[in-house]
Enzyme design. Structure first.
Site, PDB file in Angstrom:
ATOM      1  N   LYS A   1       0.840  -1.193   0.000  1.00  0.00           N
ATOM      2  CA  LYS A   1       0.000   0.000   0.000  1.00  0.00           C
ATOM      3  C   LYS A   1       0.881   1.250   0.000  1.00  0.00           C
ATOM      4  CE  LYS A   1      -3.963   2.020   2.419  1.00  0.00           C
ATOM      5  NZ  LYS A   1      -4.973   1.847   3.493  1.00  0.00           N
TER       6      LYS A   1
ATOM      7  N   SER B   1      -9.533   2.838   1.848  1.00  0.00           N
ATOM      8  CA  SER B   1      -8.389   3.444   1.189  1.00  0.00           C
ATOM      9  C   SER B   1      -7.439   2.417   0.582  1.00  0.00           C
ATOM     10  CB  SER B   1      -7.601   4.315   2.173  1.00  0.00           C
ATOM     11  OG  SER B   1      -7.070   3.541   3.244  1.00  0.00           O
TER      12      SER B   1
ATOM     13  N   SER C   1     -11.012   0.843   5.837  1.00  0.00           N
ATOM     14  CA  SER C   1     -10.138   0.862   4.674  1.00  0.00           C
ATOM     15  C   SER C   1      -9.588  -0.496   4.264  1.00  0.00           C
ATOM     16  CB  SER C   1      -8.970   1.832   4.896  1.00  0.00           C
ATOM     17  OG  SER C   1      -9.435   3.163   4.886  1.00  0.00           O
TER      18      SER C   1
END
Length: 471
Positions: free
Chosen positions: A81, A156, A180
């Site tokens: 990420k 996210s 997320s």
């Protein structure tokens, strides 16, 4: 062969690598080819480090051939990420302020994955500073849903989930404050686990005692998520809030008899939140699945009163601490939603934060008592299916206007502040073929039990086996 390798579950791929049925170079090369083929349509992997990855794969093959011990993630390619700092790899946080940022060291979750044998192949897209459950930013643009590229991939950890679903890597790391890990897992028909706070410790961290945000694993199956959790969980002396159990406990078998399990379910949080009918239907059908497995199932109304104030207050307080100085140093260069959240945090009084902390404690004890009567809570992950990719956030859910970009995420945000582990598992599809996950919530600390319950549901439904038609 290359395409088939990208369709395999991580657990099976890891077995094949250790048995030398396939080389790390073949596996990494296949996934780099897959990124080249499908990423232009999805925009999930935003930085690719192919040369480095192939060199690491060659070293992994040599290590295995020499008879040296290898870790549980040996040879598995992962794109991290883009909020997880990765040594030597551009890490932008989706912000123009950090567009050229190349960290000198790995943060703890990346450090642990690499120590377990994972191979870094790149970074996955995020909203700017991970603010919001729709993945877009001014550096890399928008990530699209591989099941329908006109729809959102969530966020996210949207780039991570979309890449995972599309076969660009077999495991994904993510993080979760208000959903997320869970929301993008629901939107992309994969598994996302928000573990008990402290299960996956963070370092470096300026707020090491806070529990709102946590890193966690994503996989195409529950077993894959457990595999990654086994590598990233466990105590670390740099993280004072870390739980004491080693990650190896999650390498235990997940097969589990759920007969007699006490399951409470709520398709719409007892009417407290607007939920689109398609989502409520999936939750109700999931409850019937658990009943068919021999569980004792009853509809419940979980008491989440006060959760919205607690979440919004503590989030704003943390955003002010994290981003206030950055916003002052770079006026006009930070996303307006982040600026607004930080401003709300700056306006808080000590009494406001103290009241939120009291509310956090009350919610924890309320759910501790709930789980004295139940073993598992079944809820929606998101209040609606994947929405149009061109929207900043949904402005309406089930006919109710949404105030801001947090409002439509309450089904996940409110669970955050209970402190309980929660997991999104593939739960079904809309008539248009869009994925819908279900949220499974277990008692504080019961992460292994949660994985076992999710595995039983996954095997009964087999929704996780459905892949996007993306070539």
């Amino acid at each position: 062969m290359s395409t088939e390798l990208c369709r395999l579950d991580a657990v099976e791929l890891a077995r094949m690598l250790r048995a030398r049925e396939v080389s790390a170079r073949e596996v990494v090369g296949a996934h780099l080819d897959r990124i080249a083929a499908v990423n232009p349509a999805v925009n999930a992997v935003v930085t690719v480090c192919a040369e480095r990855a192939m060199a690491e794969a060659a070293a992994a093959d040599e290590r295995l051939a020499s008879g040296a011990g290898v870790g549980p993630l040996h040879g598995l390619p992962i794109a991290h990420k883009d909020t997880h700092e990765t040594a030597g790899v551009r890490t932008t946080f989706g912000s123009p302020v950090f567009a050229d940022h190349v960290p000198e060291r790995d943060e703890l979750i990346v450090e642990r994955m690499r120590a377990a044998g994972a191979i870094t192949i790149g970074k996955t897209n995020v909203p700017e500073f991970a603010a919001g459950s729709h993945t877009f930013n001014p550096i890399f643009g928008t990530t699209r849903n591989p099941y329908d590229t006109a729809k959102s991939a969530g966020g996210s950890s949207g780039g991570a989930a979309a890449a995972l679903a599309a076969g660009m890597h077999p495991l994904a790391d993510g993080s979760d404050m208000g959903g997320s890990l869970r929301n993008p897992a629901s939107f992309n028909n994969v598994v996302g686990l928000r573990p008990t706070p402290g299960r996956v410790p963070a370092w470096p961290s300026s707020l090491p005692w806070e529990t709102m945000a946590t890193a966690g694993p994503m996989g195409r199956t529950v077993a894959d998520a457990a595999l990654l959790l086994s590598a990233i969980a466990g105590p670390d002396p740099r993280a004072p809030g870390a739980l004491g159990e080693p990650g190896s406990v999650f390498a235990a078998p997940l097969e589990h008899d759920v007969r007699g399990l006490r399951v409470g379910f709520s398709p719409d949080f007892g009417g407290a939140l607007p939920v689109e009918p398609e989502v409520a239907r999936v939750v109700t059908e999931a409850a019937k699945t658990f009943a068919g497995l021999g569980c004792v199932v009853e509809e419940v109304r979980p008491d989440l009163s006060g959760a919205d104030e607690v979440f919004r207050t503590l989030r704003a307080w943390q955003f002010h601490l994290a981003f206030g100085p950055l916003i002052e140093a770079h006026p006009g260069r930070v996303k307006e939603a982040v600026v607004a959240n930080a401003a709300a945090g700056r306006a808080l009084s000590g009494e406001d934060v103290g009241r939120a902390k009291e509310g956090l404690a009350a919610l924890f004890h309320r759910f501790r008592e709930f789980f004295g009567r139940h073993d598992l809570l079944l809820l929606p992950v998101s209040q609606l299916p994947p929405f149009d990719v061109g929207l900043e956030y949904p402005t309406e859910v089930a006919g109710e206007p949404m105030r801001d970009y947090l409002d439509w995420m309450r089904s996940a945000c409110h669970v955050t502040v209970t402190g309980c582990p929660a997991m999104s598992v593939p739960g079904g599809f809309t008539p248009d073929g869009l994925p819908v996950g279900v949220q499974l919530v277990a008692p504080y600390g019961a992460d292994l039990a949660l994985l076992r319950h999710g595995r039983a549901f996954e095997r009964a439904t087999r929704f996780a086996e459905r892949r996007p038609a993306l070539e």
